[in-house]
Scaffold this active site. Structure first.
Site, short mmCIF file in Angstrom:
data_model
loop_
_atom_site.label_atom_id
_atom_site.label_comp_id
_atom_site.label_asym_id
_atom_site.label_seq_id
_atom_site.Cartn_x
_atom_site.Cartn_y
_atom_site.Cartn_z
N LYS A 191 1.04 -1.21 0.15
CA LYS A 191 -0.04 -0.12 0.04
C LYS A 191 1.07 1.28 -0.04
O LYS A 191 1.57 1.69 1.08
CB LYS A 191 -1.00 -0.04 1.05
CG LYS A 191 -2.12 1.19 1.03
CD LYS A 191 -2.43 1.79 2.17
CE LYS A 191 -1.62 2.84 2.64
NZ LYS A 191 -1.86 4.00 1.90
N GLY A 244 6.76 5.15 8.34
CA GLY A 244 6.05 6.35 8.48
C GLY A 244 6.08 7.09 9.99
O GLY A 244 7.06 6.96 10.66
N THR A 246 5.43 8.12 13.90
CA THR A 246 5.50 7.15 14.96
C THR A 246 3.97 7.22 15.41
O THR A 246 3.54 6.14 16.17
CB THR A 246 6.29 7.70 16.32
OG1 THR A 246 7.64 7.96 15.96
CG2 THR A 246 6.39 7.46 17.66
N GLY A 249 2.40 4.43 13.65
CA GLY A 249 3.01 3.12 13.79
C GLY A 249 2.46 2.65 15.25
O GLY A 249 2.11 1.51 15.27
N GLU A 267 9.53 1.39 10.98
CA GLU A 267 10.42 2.29 10.99
C GLU A 267 9.82 3.77 11.00
O GLU A 267 9.03 4.29 10.23
CB GLU A 267 11.45 2.31 9.89
CG GLU A 267 12.63 2.87 9.75
CD GLU A 267 12.32 4.51 8.95
OE1 GLU A 267 11.99 5.51 9.62
OE2 GLU A 267 12.49 4.50 7.72
N CYS A 302 13.46 10.76 7.16
CA CYS A 302 13.31 10.45 8.59
C CYS A 302 14.61 10.54 9.30
O CYS A 302 14.50 11.05 10.77
CB CYS A 302 12.79 9.28 8.63
SG CYS A 302 13.86 7.86 7.72
N GLU A 401 9.18 16.36 15.48
CA GLU A 401 9.95 16.00 14.07
C GLU A 401 9.09 16.93 13.27
O GLU A 401 7.99 16.98 13.13
CB GLU A 401 9.53 14.63 13.67
CG GLU A 401 10.22 14.48 12.01
CD GLU A 401 9.89 12.86 12.08
OE1 GLU A 401 10.98 12.36 11.38
OE2 GLU A 401 8.94 12.22 12.26
#
Length: 499
Positions: A191, A244, A246, A249, A267, A302, A401
């Site tokens: 995806k 992608g 956090t 995730g 990751e 990232c 981030e």
């Protein structure tokens, strides 16, 4: 980042492109079951490139069924590793043949400079080849037993693997995920991000041409909260690999727990520290690397070196050199091979970056350069290279981030202080260290809480070393033969031998 094609050449190629807009399910290109579509937009111009099939739970269910049937059928999962290798090498060769087209698709879809996209294609092709060449060199084990027994440790494919990849390095991240998963014998459902689906759909055409069996590789275009969620909740997906944010995730881990306890490899985000000690060699070269570490790919990286920690005796001189190099890294037309930076992927991310910049000013950081939207191409979404000095760890730009071209500079007086500041983060994806003192290099490298440490370089490495993080940067590892371990299962076979 020079290429053999000119700006005009790339513009002409872009005008001649035709896009695949349907999902790839069961070896056929099909519309979503709902008939729904979404627009994918060129962020450098605001132009709608195509209307893409928007897959949802029914499409996921169909794709998973095809993937499971393919796995059970065994014409890939039980195929001799050497024959899987040949099919994957054919895919890599087709990718090489269409390298310019694939690079252009990523540039148009997410705004990155075409020179950068070409570099990504080399990495993606190299990844597929590396995994193809590795798979027939992975051995099982024979356990140390007495003569009355024989213990075998076998590696087998997991089954159905779902890979959810980000928009910032669309095809390269795809290769990092599907390369080892396919090589290990799994059926893979990809995806891509809804912000950058075009190269994944073209890859499906090439995989079909390379002769991968029906159901072994499928592509579901769609959104994370629909297709992505359905994959994560599926009771018949054995493994989910994700790159992608956090936050997403964490949500995917919950879905895995709510369903079948599928393996999940993440990751996620980063706020990477880049430590520069006063004894570093060639301050100008280090400053150029420090600028590139944050401004490459518009900071949408990232592992971007977004926290620059400089020893105070050289701090001001070093910042001046970084400022000078930033002037040469301004955004431009992504189709111009001379552009170092391109467009920000979409309006949401563009606004997010500008909001962080505004917050940095409000919290008292010293804006040294940039800080505003710019318009090298009319109608596009661009942000100038931005550098803040006087940042403290409590400021949002110093902790969170941003995922954009925003650099936060900190000063330090001692090695102990530098390490403490570097580790004061919820993330641990990457770190940089610049010094000529080998004792310091060894000490600090070991003490940095990070999945990877770059010494006297930034973002170095190749397919032979793993890529991944610690803490809230995730738990997975891409690249190297270690990634194959994530997509295979250990099976013990214990035989009793007749006396």
């Amino acid at each position: 980042m020079s290429t053999q094609l000119s700006h005009a050449d790339w513009q002409k190629l872009a005008g001649d492109l035709r896009y695949e807009t349907r999902a790839f399910i069961g070896n056929r290109f099909v519309d979503a079951a709902s008939g729904e579509r979404f627009a994918t937009i060129n962020p450098a111009t605001g132009e709608v490139l195509a209307e893409i099939a928007s897959c949802d739970a029914p499409d996921v269910e169909l794709a998973v069924r095809h993937a499971r049937d393919a796995y059970n059928r065994g014409d890939w999962s039980r195929l001799a590793p050497g024959k899987r290798k040949q099919a994957m090498l054919r895919l890599a060769e087709l990718m090489e043949r269409h390298k310019n087209e694939l690079a252009l698709l990523d540039t148009l879809d997410m705004g990155k400079p075409v020179g950068s996209s070409l570099g990504d294609m080399s990495g993606a092709i190299g990844c597929i080849r590396y995994n193809a060449e590795t798979i027939d060199k992975v051995y099982g084990e024979v356990a140390p037993t007495g003569e009355e027994s024989l213990g075998l440790v076998l590696r087998e494919p997991l089954g159905v693997v779902a890979s959810i990849v980000p928009w910032n390095f669309p095809l390269m991240m795809t290769a990092w995920k599907i390369g080892p998963a396919l090589a290990a014998g799994n059926s893979v459902i990809l995806k891509p991000s809804e912000k950058s689906p075009l190269s994944a759909l073209r890859l499906a055409q090439l995989a079909q041409e390379a002769g991968l069996p029906d159901g072994v590789f499928q592509v579901l275009s769609g959104f994370g909260h629909t297709a992505g969620k359905a994959l994560a909740l599926s009771m018949d997906v054995d493994c989910l690999s994700f790159t992608g944010s956090t936050g997403v995730g964490k949500q995917l881990m919950q879905y895995a727990g709510q369903s079948n306890l599928k393996r999940i490899y993440l990751e996620c985000g980063g706020k990477s520290p880049n430590l520069v000690f006063a004894d570093c060699k060639d301050i100008d070269s280090v400053a150029e690397n420090a600028a590139a570490a944050i401004f490459h790919n518009q900071g949408e990286v990232c592992i971007a070196g977004s926290r620059l920690l400089v020893e105070n005796p050289i701090r001001e001189a070093f910042i001046e050199r970084v400022l000078a190099h930033a002037e040469n890294m301004q955004p431009g037309d992504p189709l111009d091979p001379a552009s170092f930076m391109g467009a920000i992927v979409d309006e949401v991310q563009h606004k997010r970056i500008l909001d962080y910049i505004r917050q940095g000013v409000e919290e008292g950081a010293h804006l040294r350069t940039g800080g505003a939207a710019v318009s090298p191409v009319e109608g596009g979404l661009f942000v100038a290279p931005t550098i803040f000095d006087g940042v403290t760890p409590q400021m949002a730009i110093g902790r969170e981030e941003v995922f954009g071209p925003v650099l936060s500079v900190f000063g330090f007086d001692s090695e102990e202080e530098a390490v403490a500041m570097a580790n004061d983060s919820e993330y641990g994806l990457a770190a940089g260290l610049w010094s000529q003192d080998i004792d310091r290099i060894m000490r600090v490298s070991r003490r940095l809480h990070s999945g990877q440490v770059f010494v006297n370089n930034w973002a170095g490495g190749d397919m032979t070393v793993p890529f991944g993080g610690v803490k809230q940067s995730g738990n997975g590892r891409d690249k190297s033969h270690h990634s194959l371990e994530e997509y295979s299962e250990l099976k013990t076979v214990w035989m009793s031998l007749a006396p």
